[in-house]
Structure formats: C-alpha cells, structure tokens
Design a protein around this motif. Sequence first.
Motif, PDB file in Angstrom:
ATOM      1  N   GLN A   1       0.808  -1.220   0.000  1.00  0.00           N
ATOM      2  CA  GLN A   1       0.000   0.000   0.000  1.00  0.00           C
ATOM      3  C   GLN A   1       0.845   1.276   0.000  1.00  0.00           C
ATOM      4  O   GLN A   1       0.630   2.171  -0.816  1.00  0.00           O
ATOM      5  N   ASP A   2       1.811   1.369   0.896  1.00  0.00           N
ATOM      6  CA  ASP A   2       2.592   2.603   1.012  1.00  0.00           C
ATOM      7  C   ASP A   2       3.392   2.887  -0.256  1.00  0.00           C
ATOM      8  O   ASP A   2       3.575   4.041  -0.645  1.00  0.00           O
ATOM      9  N   GLU A   3       3.858   1.826  -0.931  1.00  0.00           N
ATOM     10  CA  GLU A   3       4.622   2.017  -2.165  1.00  0.00           C
ATOM     11  C   GLU A   3       3.725   2.516  -3.298  1.00  0.00           C
ATOM     12  O   GLU A   3       4.143   3.352  -4.115  1.00  0.00           O
TER      13      GLU A   3
ATOM     14  N   VAL B   1       0.981   4.339  -2.959  1.00  0.00           N
ATOM     15  CA  VAL B   1       0.674   5.745  -2.683  1.00  0.00           C
ATOM     16  C   VAL B   1       1.858   6.626  -3.072  1.00  0.00           C
ATOM     17  O   VAL B   1       1.693   7.676  -3.714  1.00  0.00           O
ATOM     18  N   ALA B   2       3.060   6.194  -2.698  1.00  0.00           N
ATOM     19  CA  ALA B   2       4.265   6.966  -3.022  1.00  0.00           C
ATOM     20  C   ALA B   2       4.451   7.075  -4.535  1.00  0.00           C
ATOM     21  O   ALA B   2       4.827   8.142  -5.054  1.00  0.00           O
TER      22      ALA B   2
ATOM     23  N   GLU C   1      -3.385   8.329   2.151  1.00  0.00           N
ATOM     24  CA  GLU C   1      -3.165   6.878   2.143  1.00  0.00           C
ATOM     25  C   GLU C   1      -4.467   6.094   2.232  1.00  0.00           C
ATOM     26  O   GLU C   1      -4.617   5.050   1.583  1.00  0.00           O
ATOM     27  N   ASP C   2      -5.413   6.578   3.042  1.00  0.00           N
ATOM     28  CA  ASP C   2      -6.657   5.822   3.208  1.00  0.00           C
ATOM     29  C   ASP C   2      -7.601   5.966   2.021  1.00  0.00           C
ATOM     30  O   ASP C   2      -8.662   5.339   1.982  1.00  0.00           O
TER      31      ASP C   2
ATOM     32  N   ASP D   1       2.370  -7.996   4.177  1.00  0.00           N
ATOM     33  CA  ASP D   1       0.973  -7.677   4.469  1.00  0.00           C
ATOM     34  C   ASP D   1       0.241  -8.837   5.155  1.00  0.00           C
ATOM     35  O   ASP D   1      -0.831  -8.644   5.729  1.00  0.00           O
TER      36      ASP D   1
END
Length: 261
Positions: free
Chosen positions: A51-53, A55-56, A67-68, A105
């Motif tokens: 997820q974080d990748e 978004v980035a 992010e959400d 995850d």
Amino acid sequence: MKRIPELIMLDLDGTLYVGKQPIPGAIECLRQLRKRGIQLRFLTNTTTKPQDELVAQLRVMGFSLEEDELISAPVGAKLELLSLQQKLQRPVRIWPVVADSIKQDFSEFFWDEYTPDYVVLGDIGDAWDITLINRLFNVMHSGAELIALHKNRFWQTEEGLKADIGFFVAGLEYVCNKEAQVMGKPNRGFFKRVLNSAGVDTMDALMVGDDIDSDVGGAQQMGIRGCLVRTGKYRAAYAEQSPVRPNYIVDSIAGLIELVQ
C-alpha cells in the motif's frame, strides 16, 4: 449526467497512468473533481506492491491523495482473513503465493505450505511452473480453499497486453472443482468496503476504469454506475463483444470533467 456523483472510484493502471506516465489531463481532472467537492477513492487489483509504495508511486507522478483513499486487493484479503480468523476463533493457516514485496501484508497469519486453510494467490510473475501448479492442486484437493487477490483476464503493460492471474485462478477452480473467493474488483464485498469508507450509497457513486469486466461490470452488479475509458487495456472489439454496457464511455480520464458538468 443527470445525477452528479458524490464519490468517484478510480482504477489506477491504464486509467490514471500507463507504466510511469500519467494519462494526459489526469492530474488536472482529479484536481477539478476535488474542487467540486467530489470524494475520490483509488482502487487497484495490483498485487505486486504494498500500500505505502503504491501511494508513493502516485505522488511521485504528481497525483495528490491520502493513504486511506487507496484501497487495494491485498488490503481486502487481509481484512477478510482477519474476519475468518475471528469466526474460527483460532489462527488461520495460509499459504501466501504472492509477490515477495507484499508478503509482509500477511505476516500476522500462520504460514503453512502443506496443510493451509487458505491459499492466498496473487501475481508472482515468472515464478509459475508445473511443479507449483501441482502443489497448489494437491493442497486444495486436500481441503484448502482459494483466496484470489483478483481474477483479471489480462492487463496492459508498456510492452502490450499480457495474460493475468485469472488464467491460473480459473484453472485451479476447474481442476479442484472449487470456487475462489475473489478479493479485488469485481468482488461485491470489495466495492462495498469502498462505499462504506466514503459513507456513500450506490446511486451516488461512479466507477471509472479501462476494464469493462472488472471495473464497469463489477460496479454495475452493485448498482453503481460505470464509466469506461478508451485507454490502457481498452480494446474496441473486446468491449463490443462484452455483455456489459457502460453507463458512460469517454476517450480518457480527462473527459470526466465534461461528463460531470
């Protein structure tokens, strides 16, 4: 468009960008939609990046999001497994057949490649071979259920169209005489989670994507309007043969601004 949506759900690859290049007009389109007070959610069946990748990656390309606001198929699978674990009142044993990049995850579950309760299947690129297929067949034949992060038929790459994991999901369903639980689009539960996250009813939402089956068809089965873009994996001949009839069709995401006037 007679009813302006309160929520627009957006597919990523092929709809907002292809490879690392934003679709022309995409960034400005989203800025205009936010200016009109429309909520946005970014939906993806991508199972090779956490997820974080993701978004980035979007932010590097120039897209603005929290992010959400991004909801991925692996996130849906994790929530489903936590729910199943609660029902069973014991740790769930899983075999995560997924890309190394997203195995983190599923770190809170017990991993078991020999007697799992569930096989979690995602994109593993060139790691597919007949040995792995037979191992999957045997654990499923012995009782394991299949959780597929998605069941896409094909996807758009910078080199052209490529077959997706729906090929392997359908094959395993056939030889094991079982139906997979599909976590991403077009799963009804996936779309329901997205609607709940925005507090919006089906009639006030719009799904926009380049996949007439998973994006448009998946949304329509929930009563959500679907808009098909003629970018990414879109192919006119395939769309014409499909039983799915989009509520709207635009040349690209940039055309969405005029549509919601």
